[in-house]
Design a protein around this motif. Structure first.
Motif, mmCIF file in Angstrom:
data_model
loop_
_atom_site.group_PDB
_atom_site.id
_atom_site.type_symbol
_atom_site.label_atom_id
_atom_site.label_comp_id
_atom_site.label_asym_id
_atom_site.label_seq_id
_atom_site.Cartn_x
_atom_site.Cartn_y
_atom_site.Cartn_z
ATOM 1 N N LEU A 1 0.818 -1.211 0.000
ATOM 2 C CA LEU A 1 0.000 0.000 0.000
ATOM 3 C C LEU A 1 0.855 1.266 0.000
ATOM 4 O O LEU A 1 0.322 2.385 0.078
ATOM 5 C CB LEU A 1 -0.947 -0.020 1.191
ATOM 6 C CG LEU A 1 -1.925 -1.199 1.167
ATOM 7 C CD1 LEU A 1 -2.756 -1.259 2.432
ATOM 8 C CD2 LEU A 1 -2.832 -1.109 -0.053
ATOM 9 N N LYS A 2 2.165 1.087 -0.068
ATOM 10 C CA LYS A 2 3.101 2.177 -0.345
ATOM 11 C C LYS A 2 3.006 3.346 0.621
ATOM 12 O O LYS A 2 3.131 4.505 0.228
ATOM 13 C CB LYS A 2 2.909 2.663 -1.787
ATOM 14 C CG LYS A 2 3.111 1.562 -2.821
ATOM 15 C CD LYS A 2 2.822 2.022 -4.232
ATOM 16 C CE LYS A 2 2.953 0.877 -5.224
ATOM 17 N NZ LYS A 2 2.594 1.262 -6.595
ATOM 18 N N GLY A 3 2.781 3.027 1.899
ATOM 19 C CA GLY A 3 2.809 4.060 2.934
ATOM 20 C C GLY A 3 1.653 5.033 2.919
ATOM 21 O O GLY A 3 1.689 6.053 3.617
ATOM 22 N N ARG A 4 0.629 4.754 2.146
ATOM 23 C CA ARG A 4 -0.511 5.681 2.049
ATOM 24 C C ARG A 4 -1.459 5.570 3.234
ATOM 25 O O ARG A 4 -2.260 6.478 3.484
ATOM 26 C CB ARG A 4 -1.286 5.421 0.757
ATOM 27 C CG ARG A 4 -0.487 5.658 -0.519
ATOM 28 C CD ARG A 4 -1.352 5.449 -1.755
ATOM 29 N NE ARG A 4 -1.822 4.075 -1.858
ATOM 30 C CZ ARG A 4 -3.114 3.719 -1.908
ATOM 31 N NH1 ARG A 4 -4.050 4.641 -1.838
ATOM 32 N NH2 ARG A 4 -3.459 2.441 -2.022
ATOM 33 N N PHE A 5 -1.394 4.451 3.950
ATOM 34 C CA PHE A 5 -2.337 4.202 5.030
ATOM 35 C C PHE A 5 -1.583 4.194 6.358
ATOM 36 O O PHE A 5 -0.551 3.537 6.485
ATOM 37 C CB PHE A 5 -3.032 2.848 4.825
ATOM 38 C CG PHE A 5 -3.981 2.816 3.648
ATOM 39 C CD1 PHE A 5 -3.962 3.761 2.645
ATOM 40 C CD2 PHE A 5 -4.908 1.790 3.551
ATOM 41 C CE1 PHE A 5 -4.838 3.709 1.580
ATOM 42 C CE2 PHE A 5 -5.791 1.722 2.483
ATOM 43 C CZ PHE A 5 -5.759 2.680 1.498
ATOM 44 N N ILE A 6 -2.128 4.902 7.343
ATOM 45 C CA ILE A 6 -1.460 5.027 8.633
ATOM 46 C C ILE A 6 -2.417 4.629 9.748
ATOM 47 O O ILE A 6 -3.514 5.175 9.850
ATOM 48 C CB ILE A 6 -0.975 6.478 8.858
ATOM 49 C CG1 ILE A 6 -0.019 6.886 7.726
ATOM 50 C CG2 ILE A 6 -0.311 6.615 10.217
ATOM 51 C CD1 ILE A 6 0.270 8.370 7.693
ATOM 52 N N VAL A 7 -1.974 3.687 10.582
ATOM 53 C CA VAL A 7 -2.775 3.223 11.716
ATOM 54 C C VAL A 7 -2.319 3.960 12.973
ATOM 55 O O VAL A 7 -1.121 4.119 13.208
ATOM 56 C CB VAL A 7 -2.629 1.708 11.926
ATOM 57 C CG1 VAL A 7 -3.505 1.239 13.084
ATOM 58 C CG2 VAL A 7 -2.984 0.948 10.644
ATOM 59 N N SER A 8 -3.297 4.410 13.762
ATOM 60 C CA SER A 8 -2.976 5.070 15.033
ATOM 61 C C SER A 8 -4.006 4.658 16.072
ATOM 62 O O SER A 8 -5.009 3.997 15.749
ATOM 63 C CB SER A 8 -2.955 6.592 14.868
ATOM 64 O OG SER A 8 -4.247 7.063 14.500
ATOM 65 N N ARG A 9 -3.766 5.084 17.290
ATOM 66 C CA ARG A 9 -4.654 4.667 18.389
ATOM 67 C C ARG A 9 -4.891 5.852 19.317
ATOM 68 O O ARG A 9 -3.981 6.656 19.542
ATOM 69 C CB ARG A 9 -4.010 3.509 19.153
ATOM 70 C CG ARG A 9 -4.914 2.861 20.189
ATOM 71 C CD ARG A 9 -4.210 1.676 20.867
ATOM 72 N NE ARG A 9 -3.037 2.118 21.591
ATOM 73 C CZ ARG A 9 -1.860 1.519 21.493
ATOM 74 N NH1 ARG A 9 -1.694 0.476 20.724
ATOM 75 N NH2 ARG A 9 -0.832 1.977 22.191
ATOM 76 N N ASP A 10 -6.087 5.961 19.845
ATOM 77 C CA ASP A 10 -6.413 6.976 20.851
ATOM 78 C C ASP A 10 -6.889 6.234 22.090
ATOM 79 O O ASP A 10 -8.051 5.811 22.173
ATOM 80 C CB ASP A 10 -7.492 7.919 20.318
ATOM 81 C CG ASP A 10 -7.774 9.078 21.275
ATOM 82 O OD1 ASP A 10 -7.513 8.938 22.488
ATOM 83 O OD2 ASP A 10 -8.266 10.117 20.802
ATOM 84 N N ASP A 11 -5.988 6.075 23.039
ATOM 85 C CA ASP A 11 -6.329 5.280 24.223
ATOM 86 C C ASP A 11 -7.419 5.942 25.062
ATOM 87 O O ASP A 11 -8.215 5.245 25.703
ATOM 88 C CB ASP A 11 -5.071 5.051 25.063
ATOM 89 C CG ASP A 11 -4.065 4.150 24.373
ATOM 90 O OD1 ASP A 11 -2.861 4.226 24.686
ATOM 91 O OD2 ASP A 11 -4.485 3.368 23.486
ATOM 92 N N SER A 12 -7.467 7.267 25.062
ATOM 93 C CA SER A 12 -8.476 7.958 25.873
ATOM 94 C C SER A 12 -9.889 7.689 25.363
ATOM 95 O O SER A 12 -10.852 7.720 26.135
ATOM 96 C CB SER A 12 -8.202 9.462 25.873
ATOM 97 O OG SER A 12 -8.400 10.019 24.582
ATOM 98 N N LYS A 13 -10.009 7.409 24.057
ATOM 99 C CA LYS A 13 -11.325 7.104 23.468
ATOM 100 C C LYS A 13 -11.502 5.626 23.200
ATOM 101 O O LYS A 13 -12.549 5.194 22.725
ATOM 102 C CB LYS A 13 -11.495 7.886 22.161
ATOM 103 C CG LYS A 13 -11.511 9.398 22.347
ATOM 104 C CD LYS A 13 -11.697 10.105 21.013
ATOM 105 C CE LYS A 13 -11.726 11.620 21.194
ATOM 106 N NZ LYS A 13 -11.859 12.344 19.903
ATOM 107 N N ASN A 14 -10.478 4.844 23.483
ATOM 108 C CA ASN A 14 -10.492 3.402 23.203
ATOM 109 C C ASN A 14 -10.808 3.133 21.727
ATOM 110 O O ASN A 14 -11.654 2.283 21.390
ATOM 111 C CB ASN A 14 -11.471 2.660 24.104
ATOM 112 C CG ASN A 14 -11.046 1.215 24.339
ATOM 113 O OD1 ASN A 14 -9.846 0.892 24.350
ATOM 114 N ND2 ASN A 14 -12.009 0.347 24.547
ATOM 115 N N THR A 15 -10.147 3.886 20.861
ATOM 116 C CA THR A 15 -10.374 3.740 19.429
ATOM 117 C C THR A 15 -9.058 3.522 18.685
ATOM 118 O O THR A 15 -7.982 3.871 19.166
ATOM 119 C CB THR A 15 -11.057 4.975 18.817
ATOM 120 O OG1 THR A 15 -10.206 6.118 19.022
ATOM 121 C CG2 THR A 15 -12.418 5.232 19.433
ATOM 122 N N VAL A 16 -9.196 2.945 17.508
ATOM 123 C CA VAL A 16 -8.093 2.788 16.575
ATOM 124 C C VAL A 16 -8.509 3.488 15.284
ATOM 125 O O VAL A 16 -9.678 3.411 14.884
ATOM 126 C CB VAL A 16 -7.799 1.301 16.309
ATOM 127 C CG1 VAL A 16 -6.643 1.154 15.326
ATOM 128 C CG2 VAL A 16 -7.476 0.595 17.608
#
Lengths: 107, 123
Positions: free
Chosen positions: B66-81
């Motif tokens: 996917l050539k770096g176009r997609f970035i995964v992150s997390r927000d622990d305060s909202k319990n979301t990804v």
């Protein structure tokens, strides 16, 4: 990338028959194969982990076997509710990959 | 009960960006490895990337295809990804699922999946 080749692509089966789905990996992956069931318009559901380990709530007619490059999912005594597409998934190497799927239809 | 609910999908023009979210309940995403997987219409499953649990450093692994176009992150305060998707094209049209690896439950198998959110890339 490890390529997983499933066969057959499609199988039409009478209730109570046995179904066998194979998944072949392009290189050895030990026992790191997992199987999922996906019904139309639903998300995949984990059926079997690590080749043969069963999960709570999954009917005992589902079983798995294999090691290395060749793996099998078996459904003993197929029921109407088993109509779905089945996918294998390897977690041994990144990127994790999935097989192309096997669609099981009830005759 | 464990539940994953994706949101943020929709129609986006080629070249555009979109941010998806996955809200978890029944467990803490900071204690799991969380992945995004997509399924193009009538096609199979493709792994996009994942974020590690806090105890494993919280770093990410991505599908190089996917050539770096997609970035995964997390927000622990909202319990979301989250999944930030950039430079989208028609081939990115798919249902996007989040999935969990709760190592104590099922190891590296995806033990839970969301229902998915549809992303359509079209002018």
């Amino acid at each position: 990338e490890i390529v997983l080749t499933q066969s057959p692509d499609f199988q039409s089966v009478t209730p109570k028959e046995k179904v066998t789905i194979t998944c072949r990996a392009s290189q050895s992956i030990g026992n790191s194969i997992h199987w999922y069931q996906q019904k139309p318009n639903q998300s995949p559901k984990l059926l079997i982990k690590y080749t043969s380990e069963s999960l709570s709530g999954v009917p005992s007619r589902f079983s798995g076997s294999g090691f290395g490059t060749d793996f099998t999912l078996s459904i003993n005594s197929l029921e109407a509710e088993d109509a779905a597409t089945y996918y294998c998934h390897q977690s041994s190497h990144l990127p994790v990959t999935f097989g192309g799927g096997t669609k099981v239809e009830i005759k | 009960e464990v539940q994953l609910v994706e949101s943020g999908g929709g129609l986006v023009k080629p070249g555009g960006s979109l941010r998806l979210s996955c809200a978890a309940s029944g467990f803490s995403v900071s204690n799991a490895w969380m992945s995004w997987v997509r399924q193009a219409p009538g096609k199979g499953l493709e792994w996009i990337g994942r974020i590690r649990g806090v105890s494993e450093g919280g770093s990410t692994d991505n599908n190089a295809a996917l050539k770096g176009r997609f970035i995964v992150s997390r927000d622990d305060s909202k319990n979301t990804v989250n999944l930030q998707m950039n430079s989208l094209d028609a081939e990115d049209t798919a249902v996007y699922f989040c999935a969990s690896n709760r190592l104590a439950v099922a190891g590296w198998a995806f033990d839970s999946w969301g229902l998915g959110t549809q992303v359509t890339v079209s002018s």
